[in-house]
Design a protein around this motif. Structure first.
Motif, PDB file in Angstrom:
ATOM      1  N   VAL A 128      42.233  23.651  37.675  1.00 45.68           N
ATOM      2  CA  VAL A 128      43.587  23.814  38.212  1.00 45.68           C
ATOM      3  C   VAL A 128      43.898  25.290  38.433  1.00 45.68           C
ATOM      4  O   VAL A 128      44.457  25.676  39.475  1.00 45.68           O
ATOM      5  N   LEU A 129      43.536  26.133  37.464  1.00 51.40           N
ATOM      6  CA  LEU A 129      43.811  27.565  37.569  1.00 51.40           C
ATOM      7  C   LEU A 129      43.131  28.170  38.787  1.00 51.40           C
ATOM      8  O   LEU A 129      43.770  28.836  39.614  1.00 51.40           O
ATOM      9  N   ILE A 130      41.832  27.927  38.920  1.00 55.58           N
ATOM     10  CA  ILE A 130      41.081  28.529  40.024  1.00 55.58           C
ATOM     11  C   ILE A 130      41.492  27.908  41.355  1.00 55.58           C
ATOM     12  O   ILE A 130      41.647  28.608  42.365  1.00 55.58           O
ATOM     13  N   GLY A 131      41.693  26.584  41.367  1.00 51.60           N
ATOM     14  CA  GLY A 131      42.119  25.928  42.598  1.00 51.60           C
ATOM     15  C   GLY A 131      43.481  26.413  43.059  1.00 51.60           C
ATOM     16  O   GLY A 131      43.688  26.682  44.252  1.00 51.60           O
ATOM     17  N   ALA A 132      44.419  26.538  42.123  1.00 53.37           N
ATOM     18  CA  ALA A 132      45.760  27.011  42.473  1.00 53.37           C
ATOM     19  C   ALA A 132      45.716  28.456  42.951  1.00 53.37           C
ATOM     20  O   ALA A 132      46.392  28.826  43.922  1.00 53.37           O
ATOM     21  N   PHE A 133      44.903  29.263  42.276  1.00 54.85           N
ATOM     22  CA  PHE A 133      44.799  30.663  42.686  1.00 54.85           C
ATOM     23  C   PHE A 133      44.213  30.765  44.090  1.00 54.85           C
ATOM     24  O   PHE A 133      44.703  31.535  44.924  1.00 54.85           O
ATOM     25  N   TYR A 134      43.164  29.972  44.367  1.00 56.65           N
ATOM     26  CA  TYR A 134      42.546  30.059  45.688  1.00 56.65           C
ATOM     27  C   TYR A 134      43.484  29.539  46.773  1.00 56.65           C
ATOM     28  O   TYR A 134      43.521  30.082  47.887  1.00 56.65           O
ATOM     29  N   ALA A 135      44.260  28.503  46.462  1.00 63.48           N
ATOM     30  CA  ALA A 135      45.234  28.002  47.437  1.00 63.48           C
ATOM     31  C   ALA A 135      46.291  29.065  47.729  1.00 63.48           C
ATOM     32  O   ALA A 135      46.662  29.294  48.891  1.00 63.48           O
ATOM     33  N   LEU A 136      46.768  29.733  46.670  1.00 65.31           N
ATOM     34  CA  LEU A 136      47.746  30.808  46.853  1.00 65.31           C
ATOM     35  C   LEU A 136      47.128  31.966  47.620  1.00 65.31           C
ATOM     36  O   LEU A 136      47.758  32.538  48.524  1.00 65.31           O
ATOM     37  N   TYR A 137      45.890  32.298  47.272  1.00 66.12           N
ATOM     38  CA  TYR A 137      45.174  33.363  47.976  1.00 66.12           C
ATOM     39  C   TYR A 137      45.067  33.047  49.466  1.00 66.12           C
ATOM     40  O   TYR A 137      45.350  33.896  50.321  1.00 66.12           O
ATOM     41  N   SER A 138      44.672  31.813  49.796  1.00 67.18           N
ATOM     42  CA  SER A 138      44.499  31.431  51.199  1.00 67.18           C
ATOM     43  C   SER A 138      45.824  31.493  51.948  1.00 67.18           C
ATOM     44  O   SER A 138      45.886  31.946  53.098  1.00 67.18           O
ATOM     45  N   TRP A 139      46.895  31.043  51.289  1.00 69.34           N
ATOM     46  CA  TRP A 139      48.205  31.046  51.936  1.00 69.34           C
ATOM     47  C   TRP A 139      48.671  32.471  52.215  1.00 69.34           C
ATOM     48  O   TRP A 139      49.091  32.791  53.328  1.00 69.34           O
ATOM     49  N   ILE A 140      48.582  33.337  51.207  1.00 70.17           N
ATOM     50  CA  ILE A 140      49.016  34.728  51.392  1.00 70.17           C
ATOM     51  C   ILE A 140      48.126  35.428  52.413  1.00 70.17           C
ATOM     52  O   ILE A 140      48.600  36.171  53.281  1.00 70.17           O
ATOM     53  N   ARG A 141      46.824  35.192  52.315  1.00 73.93           N
ATOM     54  CA  ARG A 141      45.858  35.812  53.232  1.00 73.93           C
ATOM     55  C   ARG A 141      46.205  35.499  54.679  1.00 73.93           C
ATOM     56  O   ARG A 141      46.145  36.369  55.550  1.00 73.93           O
ATOM     57  N   ASN A 142      46.600  34.270  54.937  1.00 74.63           N
ATOM     58  CA  ASN A 142      46.887  33.869  56.308  1.00 74.63           C
ATOM     59  C   ASN A 142      48.317  34.195  56.728  1.00 74.63           C
ATOM     60  O   ASN A 142      48.586  34.377  57.915  1.00 74.63           O
ATOM     61  N   GLN A 143      49.241  34.282  55.763  1.00 71.64           N
ATOM     62  CA  GLN A 143      50.608  34.669  56.087  1.00 71.64           C
ATOM     63  C   GLN A 143      50.663  36.084  56.654  1.00 71.64           C
ATOM     64  O   GLN A 143      51.455  36.381  57.537  1.00 71.64           O
ATOM     65  N   PHE A 144      49.823  36.948  56.104  1.00 70.70           N
ATOM     66  CA  PHE A 144      49.799  38.336  56.555  1.00 70.70           C
ATOM     67  C   PHE A 144      48.605  38.583  57.475  1.00 70.70           C
ATOM     68  O   PHE A 144      48.113  39.699  57.578  1.00 70.70           O
ATOM     69  N   GLY A 145      48.150  37.537  58.129  1.00 69.80           N
ATOM     70  CA  GLY A 145      46.920  37.625  58.892  1.00 69.80           C
ATOM     71  C   GLY A 145      47.108  37.782  60.375  1.00 69.80           C
ATOM     72  O   GLY A 145      48.149  38.227  60.864  1.00 69.80           O
ATOM     73  N   SER A 146      46.082  37.363  61.099  1.00 71.44           N
ATOM     74  CA  SER A 146      46.029  37.595  62.532  1.00 71.44           C
ATOM     75  C   SER A 146      47.148  36.887  63.283  1.00 71.44           C
ATOM     76  O   SER A 146      47.551  37.336  64.358  1.00 71.44           O
ATOM     77  N   ALA A 147      47.674  35.796  62.726  1.00 75.68           N
ATOM     78  CA  ALA A 147      48.754  35.082  63.409  1.00 75.68           C
ATOM     79  C   ALA A 147      50.055  35.866  63.402  1.00 75.68           C
ATOM     80  O   ALA A 147      50.939  35.622  64.229  1.00 75.68           O
ATOM     81  N   SER A 148      50.192  36.820  62.473  1.00 71.88           N
ATOM     82  CA  SER A 148      51.442  37.578  62.365  1.00 71.88           C
ATOM     83  C   SER A 148      51.258  39.068  62.635  1.00 71.88           C
ATOM     84  O   SER A 148      52.204  39.844  62.463  1.00 71.88           O
ATOM     85  N   VAL A 149      50.067  39.465  63.046  1.00 73.67           N
ATOM     86  CA  VAL A 149      49.772  40.884  63.283  1.00 73.67           C
ATOM     87  C   VAL A 149      49.403  41.090  64.747  1.00 73.67           C
ATOM     88  O   VAL A 149      48.618  40.320  65.312  1.00 73.67           O
ATOM     89  N   GLU A 150      49.964  42.107  65.344  1.00 71.51           N
ATOM     90  CA  GLU A 150      49.628  42.423  66.730  1.00 71.51           C
ATOM     91  C   GLU A 150      48.183  42.912  66.813  1.00 71.51           C
ATOM     92  O   GLU A 150      47.762  43.747  65.999  1.00 71.51           O
ATOM     93  N   PRO A 151      47.425  42.424  67.796  1.00 67.70           N
ATOM     94  CA  PRO A 151      46.039  42.884  67.944  1.00 67.70           C
ATOM     95  C   PRO A 151      45.919  44.399  68.080  1.00 67.70           C
ATOM     96  O   PRO A 151      44.928  44.986  67.627  1.00 67.70           O
ATOM     97  N   ASP A 152      46.931  45.035  68.673  1.00 65.70           N
ATOM     98  CA  ASP A 152      46.870  46.491  68.842  1.00 65.70           C
ATOM     99  C   ASP A 152      46.802  47.212  67.498  1.00 65.70           C
ATOM    100  O   ASP A 152      46.145  48.254  67.372  1.00 65.70           O
ATOM    101  N   ILE A 153      47.495  46.664  66.496  1.00 65.52           N
ATOM    102  CA  ILE A 153      47.472  47.282  65.166  1.00 65.52           C
ATOM    103  C   ILE A 153      46.087  47.141  64.547  1.00 65.52           C
ATOM    104  O   ILE A 153      45.531  48.097  63.994  1.00 65.52           O
TER     105      ILE A 153
END
Length: 278
Positions: A36-61
């Motif tokens: 549960v600990l590792i699974g929850a951490f990885y799920a949180l990691y994936s969510w944060i990773r993608n929240q601040f990822g290419s979908a929300s960042v301008e390619p120019d940056i």
């Protein structure tokens, strides 16, 4: 006699304490809680990773940051990724193997190392688990603070690419195939394509090596885990998923993760109520 006993007592106490901790870990590790600990951490990691990822960042940056990395490599005379890829790009079978290596082994080997430590070295498992989680958390900071366009996207004219016609890089997964592609609909939308600095592939490879090295006695496996970080570095470069300097970032976060994670685990071990839940 009394003096010797007095001098030895601190060391004996330390050994007794370490033995108690080891025995505690062997008897109190809970596989479901760890899952549960590792699974929850990885799920949180994936969510944060993608929240601040290419979908929300301008390619120019992301492209600007890529140019900074290329300039840094040129400054030290080691902008060599395109040359390395060009030496192997005609070896289709080998490149496909590297694509699969890149896409799978960072999960398989890291998970395998965790399972080995859990079942075979339970006294070492909590510390290395915490170091791994800390390192991964530090990588998230890098992904959010420094979105970086990888080499494979410099010539890509899709949503997240720079469409630079003169780019010497080949997106090997898109061109030659692997187990999956960043260009597929779901992967393109869900994956953070600018999560390149630091290289978590390389950081996890170093983590696996450091975690397993003290315990592996088989010579062939020793050689394999010794080569694994170098092979990972080669794979991330030849597939144009990273600049080599990203691996330097990966090395830095494993150093920081080792220091911070070790102290977090020591702090946890010194508190009985936390030890009972670790």
């Amino acid at each position: 006699m009394e003096l010797n006993q007095h001098l030895c007592s601190p060391m004996q106490k330390q050994r007794t304490y370490q033995t108690q901790i080891a025995n505690h870990q062997k008897s109190h590790l809970n596989w479901f809680r760890e899952l549960v600990l590792i699974g929850a951490f990885y799920a949180l990691y994936s969510w944060i990773r993608n929240q601040f990822g290419s979908a929300s960042v301008e390619p120019d940056i992301a492209l600007r940051n890529a140019r900074h990395m290329i300039d840094a490599e040129r400054f030290v005379g080691l902008y060599v990724e395109a040359d390395i890829q060009s030496w192997f790009i005609g070896w289709d079978f080998f490149i496909r193997f590297c694509n699969i290596f890149y896409g799978t082994l960072h999960f398989v080997v890291t998970l395998g190392a965790l399972l080995y430590l859990y079942f075979r070295q339970p006294e070492a498992y909590p510390r290395w688990r915490t170091i791994g989680l800390t390192t991964t958390g530090l990588a998230l900071i890098g992904f959010a603070a420094y979105p970086l366009m990888p080499p494979r996207l410099l010539g890509n004219c899709g949503t997240y690419g720079a469409c630079i016609e003169s780019s010497p890089f080949v997106d090997t997964v898109a061109e030659l195939g692997g187990l999956w592609s960043f260009d597929s609909g779901m992967m393109e939308n869900l994956s953070n394509q600018y999560a390149a600095m630091p290289s978590l592939h390389f950081a996890w490879a170093l983590w696996s090596y450091l975690a397993l090295k003290p315990f592996v006695e088989n010579k062939l496996i020793q050689v394999a885990i010794w080569l694994y970080p170098s092979c990972t570095l080669f794979a991330i470069v030849v597939t144009a998923n990273h600049y080599w300097i990203d691996a330097v970032g990966g090395g830095l976060i494993i150093l920081a993760g080792y220091w911070i994670g070790s102290r977090l685990q020591e702090w946890s071990d010194s508190r009985p109520f936390l030890r009972n839940s670790s």
